[in-house]
Each structure stands twice: as C-alpha cells, then as structure tokens.
Enzyme design. Structure first.
Site, PDB file in Angstrom:
ATOM      1  N   ILE A 106      24.909   7.203 -18.940  1.00 28.79           N
ATOM      2  CA  ILE A 106      24.412   7.578 -20.255  1.00 28.79           C
ATOM      3  C   ILE A 106      25.031   8.914 -20.617  1.00 28.79           C
ATOM      4  CG2 ILE A 106      22.283   8.608 -19.303  1.00 28.79           C
ATOM      5  CD1 ILE A 106      20.932   7.623 -21.961  1.00 28.79           C
TER       6      ILE A 106
ATOM      7  N   THR B  85      24.733  14.791 -22.855  1.00 27.81           N
ATOM      8  CA  THR B  85      25.104  16.205 -22.819  1.00 27.81           C
ATOM      9  C   THR B  85      26.511  16.436 -23.358  1.00 27.81           C
ATOM     10  OG1 THR B  85      23.703  16.516 -20.882  1.00 27.81           O
ATOM     11  CG2 THR B  85      25.348  18.211 -21.313  1.00 27.81           C
TER      12      THR B  85
ATOM     13  N   GLY C 282      28.402  21.886 -26.007  1.00 29.16           N
ATOM     14  CA  GLY C 282      27.541  22.821 -26.732  1.00 29.16           C
ATOM     15  C   GLY C 282      26.119  22.341 -26.908  1.00 29.16           C
TER      16      GLY C 282
ATOM     17  N   SER D  33      19.858  20.224 -23.395  1.00 27.36           N
ATOM     18  CA  SER D  33      18.523  19.697 -23.649  1.00 27.36           C
ATOM     19  C   SER D  33      18.204  19.594 -25.137  1.00 27.36           C
ATOM     20  CB  SER D  33      17.479  20.596 -22.970  1.00 27.36           C
ATOM     21  OG  SER D  33      17.672  20.633 -21.578  1.00 27.36           O
TER      22      SER D  33
ATOM     23  N   PHE E 288      29.432  16.540 -18.062  1.00 26.52           N
ATOM     24  CA  PHE E 288      28.452  16.418 -16.975  1.00 26.52           C
ATOM     25  C   PHE E 288      27.872  14.999 -16.910  1.00 26.52           C
ATOM     26  CE2 PHE E 288      27.433  21.063 -18.200  1.00 26.52           C
ATOM     27  CZ  PHE E 288      28.532  21.531 -17.503  1.00 26.52           C
ATOM     28  N   ILE E 289      28.697  13.991 -17.117  1.00 25.99           N
ATOM     29  CA  ILE E 289      28.203  12.615 -17.155  1.00 25.99           C
ATOM     30  C   ILE E 289      28.275  11.986 -15.762  1.00 25.99           C
ATOM     31  CG2 ILE E 289      28.382  10.370 -18.274  1.00 25.99           C
ATOM     32  CD1 ILE E 289      27.639  12.812 -20.099  1.00 25.99           C
TER      33      ILE E 289
ATOM     34  N   GLU F 280      12.355   9.156 -15.910  1.00 22.61           N
ATOM     35  CA  GLU F 280      13.499   9.907 -15.390  1.00 22.61           C
ATOM     36  C   GLU F 280      13.026  11.133 -14.617  1.00 22.61           C
ATOM     37  OE1 GLU F 280      17.392  12.450 -17.007  1.00 22.61           O
ATOM     38  OE2 GLU F 280      16.303  11.126 -18.371  1.00 22.61           O
TER      39      GLU F 280
ATOM     40  N   THR G  59      15.565  21.299 -17.547  1.00 23.14           N
ATOM     41  CA  THR G  59      15.427  22.427 -16.628  1.00 23.14           C
ATOM     42  C   THR G  59      13.957  22.772 -16.381  1.00 23.14           C
ATOM     43  OG1 THR G  59      15.448  24.055 -18.411  1.00 23.14           O
ATOM     44  CG2 THR G  59      17.588  23.411 -17.478  1.00 23.14           C
TER      45      THR G  59
ATOM     46  N   GLU H  81      12.609  25.507 -16.964  1.00 23.74           N
ATOM     47  CA  GLU H  81      12.114  26.249 -18.132  1.00 23.74           C
ATOM     48  C   GLU H  81      11.672  25.294 -19.249  1.00 23.74           C
ATOM     49  OE1 GLU H  81      14.297  28.670 -15.461  1.00 23.74           O
ATOM     50  OE2 GLU H  81      14.968  26.854 -16.482  1.00 23.74           O
TER      51      GLU H  81
END
Length: 380
Positions: free
Chosen positions: A124, A127, A130, A133, A157-158, A243, A366, A368
C-alpha cells in the site's frame, strides 16, 4: 500468568507456523538479509502452507477464518523468529481487508486467488516525501481520463515496494484532495509509467524490501478503483485499528522474547567470579521488565479478544500501539545493555532485535500521533 486467549486450534496453528519458519525461513534468512530482499519462493511456500489470506473466503483460495487470533499467532511467532522481512502481516492484515471489504466481485476473482497463493505480493502506497501521517499533504494525483485515471506522483518508504505485484495507491482525485478528495487506485506490476526506485538502506529489517515508487502518466483502468470514489479517507481510517493492533502484538512479543533470552544470558554469564544473575541490580532490571511485560500482555490480550469480537475501537488500538512499542524499545535497549559488549555484536539476537524493532514506534502512526488520538478522545 496463564494466557486464556487461545484455544487448542490456535495452538495447533502455532505449531504449523513454527514448522514453516524452521523449514522455509530460518535457513535462508541470513542470505535474505544480505540480498536486502526475501525470495519469492518463500511467499509461495507460505501460500501452500495456508498462511496467506487467512480471512479471505474459501471460494477465492483463502482460509475463510476471520478470527483475528490466528493473525496474532502469526505475528507472535514471526517476531520470535526475528523474521520481519517476510511481511505477511502487512499482506494479510493491512492490505487483505481492503481487498475483501472494498473490492468488487470481479476484482476479487482477479486478485484474491493470487493473493492467497503467494503469486501476488501486495503493498500500500500512502507515504510521500512530504506527507507521512498527514493525509492532507498527499500530492500524488489522478485525473479522470474517461475510461482510465491518469496517475502522477511519488511515494516513499513503501514496504514490499520491490516485490509487490499489486500496489494500492492513495491519490488525490479532486483538486483539493484532503479528507474528502482521496481515492484508492490499484496499480499492477508492468503498468506503463510505474517505476520502482532504489531498495532503501535501513538500519534494521534488512531483508524487508522498502522502496520509492514513481508514477508518471500511469493509465489506471477505471475498474481498478478500489472502494468509493473520493472515499479513501474513510476506508483508511476503518482499517487503522487492526494495523496498529498488529504492530502492538509484535511489540509485546518482541519484548517478551528479549526478556527470555536475556534472563538465560545473565544466568550463564559470569562477572567477578559469579553469574550476573547474582547481582541485585541485574535482578531488579529483570524484575522490572518482567512486570512491565506481564501488565502489557494482559492489556494486549484483552485488545486482541475485543478485536476478534469486533469491539476494539481506534483509541484503545492507539493505546496498545503506543504502549507496547515503547515498551519494546525500552526492553531492547536494557537487554542489549545487560549483554554488555556481546549485545553490540550483530550475530547476537539482541542486537538484531534492537535495530529491527526501532521502526515500531514510527510506522503505523508515530507514538506522538497515538498520544494525540488518545488525548483528543478524552479532551474533545
């Protein structure tokens, strides 16, 4: 504490998973780490063993078993084996629900048999350079071309990016994009204009291929729209709880395994003429980690049971993800320290677990972001 989560059938499945890992994964894993990618043969072997598409209906070649506890067993055993490279959890539990719940009957007939056999490996692509999340920042766009969508953009980052035969791409299908202007488009291997960049060099999970993907005037057939037009935001939010729970399950399994191997190590390793385990500080460290793991395990098992019953909400999934992955990070650091210089050596499992597990507090949202979700739910 005795776990009450699993039945005899789940434990029998655990034995099947362990046999598969011992035969098809562990003997080859060192080479996969060097290659930076898992062999496609391993995916096909997983399909033959019935480990792919556990929740996919039997008519499409799947297991027809929606009980999430089987997925939890897979996550626990793959984590204990240190086999993050073979991203079956991503395939089964993150991408699988999109295909089973959103695909048309024609799409299911086209994609699900290969999904279950291991002939079709999935990814999927959300990301971007730029936009992580924040879905509002997605720039990849798809313009209506009549009988197709014209897709342009870049993803990064896939996971499974190099191996993937089928990629679910999140793209803007309205000029403004955002929550109400994103759609899911399925891009298949070999489509003109779809290119893969380099296999990214990560500090851990070396055998898990992670790539940049480029889309330049890619003509995506209209029949490859997955779900509702401009409905991606809702679709993505619907699947996030599972997930994040899957990441949390791996987190607590990793912490428990690290504690187990470190407990053995301090019993055997001597310093100043006696085992490390005889030192009060070492005993306190083990006691603290064991208690934290036990408390976290109780919460995670409740979350797994709730999810198997369809009752887990996004807030508790965020709590699980935050707490279990931060615990994993903490335990990995402390266990490496207790191994001393040997913990810094790559051949020791604790060193590999330290680098492989560091991503856990980042992907899937993340720490955060998890805290923000929890905080908003309490203070809205």
């Amino acid at each position: 504490m005795q776990r009450q989560l699993y039945t005899a059938d789940h434990e029998a499945f655990r034995g099947t998973v362990r046999t598969f890992l011992a035969k098809e994964v562990t003997p080859h894993y060192e080479q996969w780490e060097k290659d930076g990618i898992v062999s496609r043969d391993a995916w096909r072997a997983a399909g033959r063993q019935g480990l792919l598409g556990l929740a996919v209906p039997e008519e499409y070649g799947g297991g027809g078993q929606p009980d999430y506890r089987y997925s939890a067993v897979l996550a626990e055993e793959f984590t204990r084996a240190g086999a993050a490279g073979l991203a079956i959890g991503l395939h089964n539990d993150i991408i699988g629900p999109y295909l089973t719940s959103l695909a048309t009957d024609e799409q299911k007939r086209r994609w699900l048999p290969g999904f279950c056999s291991g002939e079709i490996i999935t990814a999927i692509a959300m990301t971007e350079p730029g936009a992580g999340s924040d879905l509002q920042g997605i720039r990849t766009r798809a313009e209506d071309g009549g009988d197709h969508w014209l897709l342009n953009g870049t993803k990064t980052f896939i996971s499974n990016g190099i191996l993937a035969d089928l990629v679910i791409v999140v793209a803007r299908t309205t000029p403004e994009g955002g929550a109400h202007g994103l759609s899911l488009l399925v891009v298949e291997r070999g489509t003109a204009g779809f290119e893969r960049g380099r296999n990214l060099d990560k500090i851990g999970q070396k055998s898990q291929d992670t790539a940049e993907l480029f889309f330049h005037d890619v003509r995506v057939p209209k029949e490859n729209l997955l779900g509702e037009l401009n409905g991606a935001f809702v679709h993505l939010m619907t699947n996030l709880a599972q997930e994040r729970l899957g990441i949390a399950v791996a987190g607590i399994a990793a912490a428990e395994h690290l504690l187990e191997i470190t407990t053995r190590y301090v019993k055997e390793r001597e310093a100043f003429g006696r085992p490390l385990a005889k030192l009060q500080h070492i005993r306190f460290e083990i006691a603290e980690m064991a208690t934290e793991c036990a408390v976290t395990r109780a919460f995670l098992d409740r979350c797994i049971a709730d999810h198997a019953d369809g009752a887990l909400d996004g807030v508790h999934a965020s709590m699980a993800k935050w707490w279990a992955t931060e615990l994993q990070k903490r335990v990995a650091d402390r266990c490496l320290q207790l191994h001393g210089g040997y913990g810094y050596m790559s051949e020791y499992p604790v060193a590999k677990a330290f680098t492989d597990g560091r991503i856990q507090t980042i992907y899937g949202g993340t720490t955060e972001i998890m805290k923000e979700i929890i905080g908003r739910s309490l203070l809205a």
